[in-house]
Scaffold this active site. Structure first.
Site, short mmCIF file in Angstrom:
data_model
loop_
_atom_site.label_atom_id
_atom_site.label_comp_id
_atom_site.label_asym_id
_atom_site.label_seq_id
_atom_site.Cartn_x
_atom_site.Cartn_y
_atom_site.Cartn_z
N ASP A 62 -4.73 6.13 -4.60
CA ASP A 62 -4.43 7.48 -5.03
C ASP A 62 -4.45 7.59 -6.56
O ASP A 62 -4.47 6.60 -7.28
CB ASP A 62 -3.06 7.92 -4.52
N ASP A 78 0.85 -1.18 0.00
CA ASP A 78 0.00 0.00 0.00
C ASP A 78 0.89 1.23 0.00
O ASP A 78 2.09 1.14 0.30
CB ASP A 78 -0.91 -0.03 1.24
#
Length: 1002
Positions: free
Chosen positions: A501, A224
């Site tokens: 993102d 992540d």
């Protein structure tokens, strides 16, 4: 989960339900979904006294929950049937135990050994039958001894006799020793001060004790970004309002406004600094309506909870991003003070204003935005919206100079690796709101399609927006992340970043942490052309992948080692990276599903010969994508959901059979952590969900280098050496039983004393092998393991233990047992010594001692890292052999139980004879010479290999750590940015209908 969740009672405001008597008379009717395993969603309605109330996940408590900050509550049990009707129990399926590659290999080897045992016993039993028949024919005068047993019956009985006698070679005790070694190795990880994070008092924690060896075989790391590579401590750095950029680097952040300091302080608030004096001055002048609306939106449009502790306001937010925005508004004079279910109170430049909350349009990962409908003190209704720029910009009423300047500002923010979002608003007419509100109430009580209908209504309201500006939040990298990724790459470990993102932010973080480098060829998806032609999207995606795969056909999986790259052709070591989005992944996998359903389809692959074979494979598209991705040195997947994260891990495991590690810090990483072979949880700011579901817990991403390159490599080396010598000492010491059968008429008579067989694996050979499994560190220290990460490759290639190594170990053990048995047999046939040592008992003791010493010397010669404990364990084995041999062979013991202690004074008689000692020494020398020869040949012939050169280099004087050059973050000329919220919905629905939020006293 241990973090608190907000829950709101449905009918708490009704005065009729304030006592147990009134609760007993309650006659409402609940209509809800059937029992299911969906823990985060619930759909139902409660009809009472002519009104229908909506029930959702914020209205129910799951089984096992603990209620806090609440003195008393009354509830209605929804699923009162069988115990497994509750959502928690519906999720309590079978626990899938993670097993390492060595575990699976050991399971297969145990079956092989068992089959060898049966075949050997069968062969010896058949031989015993033939021998019995031959013996009876030659010695007919002894027929009376065999009149009740035929050769076939003799063979049958001997089969079970040999099976029982040789069953000791099945390594059942190995699994017990295995678990102990795993446990101690896990303790070594827990005790490692180099992985202790003193700032938060968090040590490393091995939550699983059976996976430590697989830490030395990792090939792919799935990470992540937010909170794992970055600190997840958000700070408001820049913003663009009405086309003007404010913040550090704009040239005016150090100017001080006249008549004011650079800080704002009010009673009940913490003192905080403002990064841009010009922005603070503009906010104080209050002459820019766009800036006023911008700051008002930051103070109103959120789900933050506030607690007034008298001396300060404490904000509790669902995500660090929201808290950073609310704090930024507070620092600029727009202070969020209090909220109830239908109002929000803020202080605007010293003036307290209360806004009526008409509706909250909550965030989720599909909408990528949230909105709030409020009525200001003047009576006007306004909609405030914030969210990803990709969804806000397409809902604007118009595009003008302000919007163009804002988009350029977003590009600039993305180049600086800042997290961005856009904010917009519009005025809503009274008639429009009434019509929309009526339909919203109807949709809120639907049993079928409630979420879809609400999303449609939200979409209808969030149109014709007026752009106010954009914000940029900084999420800094954790300490040591670039160096860690560089070391992992040198160890031939590929790192994939899976993040929610936007692409530009993920790319620039990739450059900042050196996952991406300037000399890499970046392969981006052909997403725009595919999306513009939905009917032919499947063929275009496959065509793009086919072309890309053809272009990469010669790249291979060359190691990324800086030292090794000098020895590889430049063409094969050319580095590439691929960057894809969640939408592209969805379309790709959907194409794979179409192929599975329709094997015959009109479009043809460019290569016709290969087409016929590939079209019949259900996983064709998936495999083509995995082949392309794994041929690259780095992969970044942006805008992916938690399910897609787990899917990426599953694809690599399925098509590459590789050992994977997933690391994350949030609840959205749990699926990925559970799917990977090794799951690592970061003790971050997003709760403990990831840690509680992980196999190993760390406080910082940088600790991963020591976990893998030091502990992982050592653990793999120890376990492999332990397995080799466990099998070797078993075969070397116990296969002499087989050779003895050829000289005892195949009668299944044991060669060794029963006590020797019982204690061989427990005391005589267990401790030296155990010391190897616990303490061995090869010839490279922890410091040099980090300086030479290329040493890690040996575990990825399964070089230290495999079928070939097992076969060599088996032959080695067979050879040792043959030498020990037949040298002793040869010596005892021609000479009986100065004492009466030519008997069966003395022969047994001599063979046993020869095999035992050969095993111990073999372990001593191959031990690279000696400690006091290692020396004591080898010494203890010899002492225990002497002790138990003489204790079980005393004359007194024989007199007490002659059937149990059958070797009186056998060891004393044999080992006090110099001739026997010479025989033992001869067996030991002959057994040791082949091993010494092999070690010498390996040293000579292996000197030219890469691994040998690295070992030789590591043995020299310590060199300074690898100096890694810094890399300035680089941006992209393209922008498709969006804001990364958490993957869970907020508490908007709870806030708008909750009565536990009290209005602040005035």
């Amino acid at each position: 989960e241990t973090n608190l969740k907000f829950r709101q009672a449905l009918l708490v405001t009704h005065q009729e339900l304030q006592s147990e008597e009134s609760m007993a008379a309650f006659d409402g009717r609940v209509t809800c979904e059937e029992p299911n395993s969906r823990m985060h969603t619930f759909t139902g309605t409660l009809r009472w006294r002519g009104r229908t109330h909506a029930l959702d996940g914020d209205r129910i408590l799951l089984r096992g929950c603990r209620v806090r900050n609440t003195a008393l509550c009354y509830g209605l049990v929804l699923y009162a049937g069988e115990w497994f009707d509750s959502k928690i129990m519906r999720n309590s399926g079978k626990i899938k135990r993670k097993k390492t590659k060595l575990d699976h290999l050991m399971d297969r080897l145990v079956i092989v050994i068992f089959l060898l045992l049966l075949l050997t016993s069968l062969g010896l039993a058949v031989a015993s039958g033939f021998w019995a028949r031959t013996f009876q024919e030659k010695h007919s005068y002894l027929a009376a001894l065999y009149q009740h047993t035929s050769p076939a019956q003799q063979a049958f009985l001997n089969f079970w006799g040999f099976t029982i006698l040789l069953s000791i070679i099945i390594p059942m005790s190995m699994y017990i020793t295995f678990e102990f070694i795993y446990l101690v190795n896990s303790c070594f990880i827990n005790w490692d001060l180099e992985m202790y994070y003193g700032a938060k008092d968090i040590p490393a924690e091995a939550r699983s004790t059976s996976l430590s060896d697989q830490l030395g075989q990792i090939q792919y790391i799935f990470s992540d970004k937010t909170g794992t590579l970055t600190q997840n401590i958000m700070s408001f750095k820049k913003c663009c309002v009405n086309g003007t950029i404010y913040g550090p680097g704009t040239g005016h952040e150090n100017k001080q406004p006249l008549g004011s300091g650079l800080s704002r302080e009010h009673p009940g608030e913490q003192k905080s600094d403002v990064c841009d004096a010009t922005l603070l001055e503009a906010a104080q002048r209050d002459n820019d309506p766009v800036l006023r609306e911008f700051l008002r939106l930051l103070a109103l449009c959120h789900t933050v909870m506030v607690e007034d502790r008298g001396d300060q306001l404490v904000y509790q937010a669902a995500s660090p991003d929201e808290e950073a925005l609310v704090l930024a508004a507070r620092n600029l004079g727009y202070v969020f003070l209090a909220r109830t279910q239908d109002s929000i109170t803020i202080r605007e430049l010293g003036r307290t204003r209360t806004y009526e909350v008409l509706a909250m349009l909550d965030f989720n990962s599909d909408r990528k935005r949230m909105s709030i409908l409020v009525r200001d003190p003047q009576g006007s209704i306004r909609l405030y919206t914030k969210g990803a720029d990709t969804v806000i910009l397409e809902r604007l009423q118009r595009r003008g100079p302000r919007e163009s300047l804002t988009e350029r500002a977003l590009d600039r923010f993305a180049e600086e690796t800042l997290r961005t979002l856009c904010v917009a608003s519009r005025e809503v007419g009274e008639a429009e709101f009434r019509a929309w509100s009526r339909r919203h109430r109807e949709a809120a009580v639907l049993l079928q399609g409630r979420a879809q209908e609400l999303d449609r209504l939200y979409e209808e309201m969030e149109q014709n927006l007026q752009l106010l500006g954009a914000t940029a939040i900084e999420d800094k990298l954790q300490d040591g992340v670039p160096e860690t990724i560089q070391l992992l790459k040198l160890g031939n470990i590929k790192v994939w970043v899976l993040t929610g993102d936007k692409q530009e932010t993920a790319m620039n973080i990739g450059y900042a942490c050196r996952l991406l480098t300037d000399d890499m060829e970046i392969l981006e998806e052909k997403e725009v052309s595919v999306m513009s032609n939905p009917p032919s999207s499947h063929s275009e995606i496959l065509q793009a992948y086919w072309e890309s795969n053809n272009n990469l056909s010669g790249s291979g999986d060359a190691p990324c080692s800086r030292r090794l790259s000098q020895q590889c052709p430049e063409t094969s070591c050319h580095q590439r990276a691929i960057i894809i989005s969640g939408d592209f992944l969805d379309k790709l996998l959907h194409t794979g599903e179409v192929l599975k359903e329709k094997k015959g389809w009109p479009w043809r692959w460019p290569c016709c010969d290969r087409a016929e074979a590939l079209q019949d494979q259900a996983g064709l598209v998936e495999k083509a994508f995995v082949d392309l991705a794994t041929s690259c040195q780095a992969v970044i997947c942006c805008r992916v959901t938690p399910k897609q994260k787990a899917l990426m891990v599953q694809l690599v495991k399925k098509h590459k059979k590789a050992v994977t590690l997933a690391i994350g810090d949030g609840a959205n990483d749990v699926n990925m952590i559970k799917t990977a072979d090794i799951g690592v949880g970061i003790s971050g700011l997003e709760g403990l969900q990831a840690v509680q579901c992980s196999d190993y817990a760390l406080a910082q991403f940088s600790f991963l280098q020591r976990l893998l390159l030091v502990h992982g490599r050592w653990n793999y080396l120890r376990i492999c050496k332990f397995l080799r010598y466990f099998f070797y000492k078993t075969f070397a010491g116990l296969l002499a039983q087989v050779w003895f059968a050829f000289h005892s008429g195949f009668t299944a008579q044991p060669l060794y004393e029963g006590w020797f067989l019982a204690l061989y694996n427990i005391f005589y050979t267990a401790y030296p092998v155990l010391s190897v499994g616990l303490l061995e560190q090869q010839d490279v220290s922890a410091k040099k393991s980090l300086q030479f990460p290329e040493l890690y490759v040996i575990g990825q290639q399964d070089e230290l233990f495999n079928y070939r190594v097992f076969g060599v170990t088996l032959l080695h053990g067979v050879g040792t047992s043959l030498i020990s048995f037949y040298i002793t047999l040869w010596a005892f046939e021609d000479h009986v010594g100065t004492k009466v040592v030519g008997d069966y008992e003395s022969f047994s003791v001599t063979v046993a001692l020869s095999a035992l010493l050969s095993v111990l010397v073999e372990i001593v010669l191959d031990t690279q890292y000696w400690t006091v404990l290692s020396f004591l364990m080898v010494t203890a084995s010899l002492l225990l052999f002497c002790l138990f041999s003489f204790l079980t062979q005393t004359v007194d013991a024989y007199r007490i139980a002659p059937a149990i202690f059958r070797f009186p004074d056998a060891s004393w008689n044999a080992l006090t004879d110099p001739y026997v000692l010479l025989v033992v020494l001869l067996s030991l020398v002959v057994n040791t010479l082949p091993s010494l020869t092999v070690h010498a040949l390996r040293a000579i012939l292996g000197r030219g290999t890469t691994q040998q050169r690295i070992h030789l280099e590591a043995k020299r004087d310590p060199e300074p750590p690898v100096q890694l050059r810094s890399h300035v973050p680089r941006g992209s000329l393209r922008r498709r940015s969006s804001y990364a919220f958490s993957h869970q919905e907020g508490y908007a629905g709870l806030i708008t209908r909750g009565d536990s939020l009290r209005a602040r006293a005035t």
